[in-house]
Scaffold this active site. Structure first.
Site, PDB file in Angstrom:
ATOM      1  N   ASP A  37     -23.560  16.956  27.219  1.00  0.00           N
ATOM      2  CA  ASP A  37     -22.574  17.074  26.386  1.00  0.00           C
ATOM      3  C   ASP A  37     -21.309  17.886  26.030  1.00  0.00           C
ATOM      4  O   ASP A  37     -21.372  18.408  27.765  1.00  0.00           O
ATOM      5  CB  ASP A  37     -23.474  17.679  25.019  1.00  0.00           C
ATOM      6  CG  ASP A  37     -22.513  17.244  23.487  1.00  0.00           C
ATOM      7  OD1 ASP A  37     -23.107  16.924  23.218  1.00  0.00           O
ATOM      8  OD2 ASP A  37     -20.979  18.464  23.364  1.00  0.00           O
ATOM      9  N   ASP A  60     -17.646  15.953  29.823  1.00  0.00           N
ATOM     10  CA  ASP A  60     -16.540  15.844  28.771  1.00  0.00           C
ATOM     11  C   ASP A  60     -16.793  14.103  29.120  1.00  0.00           C
ATOM     12  O   ASP A  60     -16.045  14.620  29.953  1.00  0.00           O
ATOM     13  CB  ASP A  60     -15.407  16.892  29.358  1.00  0.00           C
ATOM     14  CG  ASP A  60     -14.566  15.922  28.676  1.00  0.00           C
ATOM     15  OD1 ASP A  60     -14.544  15.431  27.640  1.00  0.00           O
ATOM     16  OD2 ASP A  60     -13.714  16.724  27.943  1.00  0.00           O
ATOM     17  N   VAL A  61     -16.570  13.735  28.256  1.00  0.00           N
ATOM     18  CA  VAL A  61     -16.771  12.047  28.247  1.00  0.00           C
ATOM     19  C   VAL A  61     -15.379  11.484  28.801  1.00  0.00           C
ATOM     20  O   VAL A  61     -15.364  10.180  29.172  1.00  0.00           O
ATOM     21  CB  VAL A  61     -17.641  11.146  27.225  1.00  0.00           C
ATOM     22  CG1 VAL A  61     -18.975  11.803  27.173  1.00  0.00           C
ATOM     23  CG2 VAL A  61     -16.993  11.575  25.881  1.00  0.00           C
ATOM     24  N   TYR A 154      -9.762   6.243  14.658  1.00  0.00           N
ATOM     25  CA  TYR A 154     -10.658   6.247  14.973  1.00  0.00           C
ATOM     26  C   TYR A 154     -11.578   5.025  14.708  1.00  0.00           C
ATOM     27  O   TYR A 154     -12.096   3.999  15.537  1.00  0.00           O
ATOM     28  CB  TYR A 154     -11.866   7.063  14.057  1.00  0.00           C
ATOM     29  CG  TYR A 154     -12.978   7.417  14.080  1.00  0.00           C
ATOM     30  CD1 TYR A 154     -13.783   7.705  14.919  1.00  0.00           C
ATOM     31  CD2 TYR A 154     -13.666   6.359  13.096  1.00  0.00           C
ATOM     32  CE1 TYR A 154     -15.374   8.293  14.842  1.00  0.00           C
ATOM     33  CE2 TYR A 154     -15.134   6.424  13.135  1.00  0.00           C
ATOM     34  CZ  TYR A 154     -15.885   7.205  14.416  1.00  0.00           C
ATOM     35  OH  TYR A 154     -17.242   7.118  14.200  1.00  0.00           O
ATOM     36  N   LYS A 158     -12.926   2.188  18.085  1.00  0.00           N
ATOM     37  CA  LYS A 158     -14.805   1.529  17.323  1.00  0.00           C
ATOM     38  C   LYS A 158     -14.180   0.461  17.245  1.00  0.00           C
ATOM     39  O   LYS A 158     -15.767  -0.111  18.131  1.00  0.00           O
ATOM     40  CB  LYS A 158     -15.233   2.474  16.598  1.00  0.00           C
ATOM     41  CG  LYS A 158     -15.504   3.857  15.970  1.00  0.00           C
ATOM     42  CD  LYS A 158     -16.229   4.131  17.381  1.00  0.00           C
ATOM     43  CE  LYS A 158     -16.977   5.704  17.714  1.00  0.00           C
ATOM     44  NZ  LYS A 158     -17.848   5.977  17.934  1.00  0.00           N
ATOM     45  N   THR A 189     -25.608  14.270   9.826  1.00  0.00           N
ATOM     46  CA  THR A 189     -25.669  15.117  11.141  1.00  0.00           C
ATOM     47  C   THR A 189     -24.591  16.459  11.221  1.00  0.00           C
ATOM     48  O   THR A 189     -23.863  16.614  10.096  1.00  0.00           O
ATOM     49  CB  THR A 189     -24.534  13.684  11.855  1.00  0.00           C
ATOM     50  OG1 THR A 189     -23.196  13.967  11.871  1.00  0.00           O
ATOM     51  CG2 THR A 189     -25.640  12.420  11.982  1.00  0.00           C
TER      52      THR A 189
HETATM   53  N1  LIG Z   1     -22.254  10.786  11.701  1.00  0.00           N
HETATM   54  C1  LIG Z   1     -21.999   9.763  10.491  1.00  0.00           C
HETATM   55  O1  LIG Z   1     -22.222   9.121   9.133  1.00  0.00           O
HETATM   56  C2  LIG Z   1     -21.096   8.589  11.259  1.00  0.00           C
HETATM   57  C3  LIG Z   1     -21.079   7.303  11.342  1.00  0.00           C
HETATM   58  C4  LIG Z   1     -20.328   6.139  12.115  1.00  0.00           C
HETATM   59  C5  LIG Z   1     -20.872   6.917  13.409  1.00  0.00           C
HETATM   60  N2  LIG Z   1     -21.126   7.842  13.753  1.00  0.00           N
HETATM   61  C6  LIG Z   1     -20.926   8.691  15.128  1.00  0.00           C
HETATM   62  O2  LIG Z   1     -21.940   8.330  15.593  1.00  0.00           O
HETATM   63  C7  LIG Z   1     -21.640   9.413  16.804  1.00  0.00           C
HETATM   64  C8  LIG Z   1     -22.568  10.578  16.780  1.00  0.00           C
HETATM   65  O3  LIG Z   1     -21.573  11.294  16.094  1.00  0.00           O
HETATM   66  P1  LIG Z   1     -22.645  12.448  15.138  1.00  0.00           P
HETATM   67  O4  LIG Z   1     -22.395  11.912  13.702  1.00  0.00           O
HETATM   68  O5  LIG Z   1     -23.552  12.916  15.623  1.00  0.00           O
HETATM   69  O6  LIG Z   1     -21.948  14.146  15.533  1.00  0.00           O
HETATM   70  P2  LIG Z   1     -22.212  15.705  16.045  1.00  0.00           P
HETATM   71  O7  LIG Z   1     -20.784  16.331  15.682  1.00  0.00           O
HETATM   72  O8  LIG Z   1     -23.588  16.146  15.184  1.00  0.00           O
HETATM   73  O9  LIG Z   1     -22.293  14.945  17.280  1.00  0.00           O
HETATM   74  C9  LIG Z   1     -21.458  14.436  18.255  1.00  0.00           C
HETATM   75  C10 LIG Z   1     -21.829  14.719  19.704  1.00  0.00           C
HETATM   76  O10 LIG Z   1     -20.734  15.185  20.590  1.00  0.00           O
HETATM   77  C11 LIG Z   1     -20.074  15.680  21.078  1.00  0.00           C
HETATM   78  N3  LIG Z   1     -18.213  15.679  21.957  1.00  0.00           N
HETATM   79  C12 LIG Z   1     -17.476  15.473  21.134  1.00  0.00           C
HETATM   80  N4  LIG Z   1     -15.972  15.658  22.103  1.00  0.00           N
HETATM   81  C13 LIG Z   1     -16.942  15.094  23.126  1.00  0.00           C
HETATM   82  C14 LIG Z   1     -16.437  15.193  24.540  1.00  0.00           C
HETATM   83  N5  LIG Z   1     -15.413  14.816  24.446  1.00  0.00           N
HETATM   84  N6  LIG Z   1     -17.412  14.691  25.299  1.00  0.00           N
HETATM   85  C15 LIG Z   1     -18.564  14.402  24.967  1.00  0.00           C
HETATM   86  N7  LIG Z   1     -19.541  15.408  24.270  1.00  0.00           N
HETATM   87  C16 LIG Z   1     -18.542  14.879  23.299  1.00  0.00           C
HETATM   88  C17 LIG Z   1     -20.131  17.143  19.947  1.00  0.00           C
HETATM   89  O11 LIG Z   1     -19.929  18.251  20.907  1.00  0.00           O
HETATM   90  C18 LIG Z   1     -21.399  17.126  19.375  1.00  0.00           C
HETATM   91  O12 LIG Z   1     -22.319  17.371  20.144  1.00  0.00           O
HETATM   92  C19 LIG Z   1     -20.333   9.775  17.355  1.00  0.00           C
HETATM   93  O13 LIG Z   1     -20.228   9.188  17.816  1.00  0.00           O
HETATM   94  C20 LIG Z   1     -19.999   9.282  15.827  1.00  0.00           C
HETATM   95  O14 LIG Z   1     -18.517   8.506  15.680  1.00  0.00           O
HETATM   96  C21 LIG Z   1     -21.658   9.088  12.821  1.00  0.00           C
END
Ligand SMILES: NC(=O)c1ccc[n+]([C@@H]2O[C@H](COP(=O)([O-])OP(=O)(O)OC[C@H]3O[C@@H](n4cnc5c(N)ncnc54)[C@H](O)[C@@H]3O)[C@@H](O)[C@H]2O)c1
Length: 252
Positions: A37, A60-61, A154, A158, A189
């Site tokens: 992360d 950092d991705v 976004y 995606k 989340t």
């Molecule tokens: N929560 C939802 O309802 C939802 C719905 C559709 C898709 N998503 C996708 O699910 C995935 C996970 O998200 P989540 O909801 O668990 O969010 P979250 O914010 O709980 O976790 C995301 C993590 O990504 C990390 N991150 C952010 N930028 C980064 C970077 N540049 N390099 C490395 N790490 C980085 C953050 O520090 C965090 O720990 C994401 O791809 C998000 O787009 C989430």
């Protein structure tokens, strides 16, 4: 159960939400997990007392250099990479007309370019290993225009991950590398908690007319379990597939 015995998994965005849930689940299923992360202090804190094989790494991705360094570290510690979960992502709520070029490029970089960089960095090692499984996190926002209607960049990013997943699945099938995607709907989340939502029921209330399956919102483990199935050999004849985890939202 040891559904990932002898496997090495690399997971991005593992300090929070679905990524953290997946890191712990994969380790419980017998994998050696490189949890990565950008928020490495939070990641170390979240995994500190966990009794399983989790290596916490900064990544950092959006940085090709950091991808290379993290990959080398995983190879040094664990000797191989069987599974890559491109989970990290950030939702940016700006409409098509509100977005500016800087914000657009940032959203594309974190949500799409990152997935390309991850596959470009890790797949050659999977090729050497003779097999592999990649799972990319997409979103319902890539399937229906109204799912995240405020988030133009976004949604576009995606949608790009969706196409890139198919492209990679076809191109690396010959190497026995499977590439699949998971499409979360509304899931409680860290990202959602930041907006003041504290429970699955509270999130579900906002979606009760849209998502048919109670409690009308998902939890982190719903996505971690989908990642697990696609990462494991249980899905060994599945590639290019799109696993939608949305409580029926997209069937409406
Ligand atoms: N929560 C939802 O309802 C939802 C719905 C559709 C898709 N998503 C996708 O699910 C995935 C996970 O998200 P989540 O909801 O668990 O969010 P979250 O914010 O709980 O976790 C995301 C993590 O990504 C990390 N991150 C952010 N930028 C980064 C970077 N540049 N390099 C490395 N790490 C980085 C953050 O520090 C965090 O720990 C994401 O791809 C998000 O787009 C989430």
């Amino acid at each position: 159960m040891e559904r990932l015995q002898n496997k090495v998994a690399m997971i991005t965005g593992a300090a929070s939400g679905m990524g953290l849930a997946a890191a712990k689940l994969f380790a419980r299923e017998g994998a050696k997990v490189a949890a990565t992360d950008i928020a490495v202090t939070q990641l170390i804190e979240e995994t500190r007392n966990f009794k399983g094989d989790i290596l916490a790494l900064e990544l950092d991705v959006t940085s090709e250099e950091q991808w290379r360094i993290a990959r080398e570290r995983v190879i040094k510690e664990f000797g191989k990479i069987d599974i890559l979960i491109n989970n990290a992502g950030v939702s940016v709520h700006k409409s098509l007309l509100e977005e500016d070029l800087e914000g657009w490029n940032k959203a594309i970089s974190i949500n799409l370019t990152s997935v390309w960089l991850g596959m470009k960095t890790v797949i050659p090692y999977m090729q050497q290993n003779g097999k592999g499984s990649v799972v990319n996190c997409v979103s319902l926002a890539a399937l229906v225009g109204g799912a995240d209607s405020g988030a133009a960049a976004y949604s576009a990013a995606k949608g790009g991950v969706r196409s890139l997943t198919k492209h990679a699945a076809i191109n690396f099938a010959k190497d026995k590398i499977r590439v699949n995607s998971v499409f979360p709907g509304a899931i409680l989340t860290g990202a959602v908690r930041k907006h003041g939502v504290t429970s699955q029921e509270q999130l579900g209330k906002a979606f009760q007319n849209i998502i048919p399956l109670p409690p009308h919102a998902g939890e982190e483990s719903d996505i971690a379990n989908a990642y697990l199935f696609l990462a494991s050999d249980e899905s060994k004849f599945i590639t290019g597939e799109e696993l939608v985890v949305d409580g029926g939202w997209s069937s409406n």
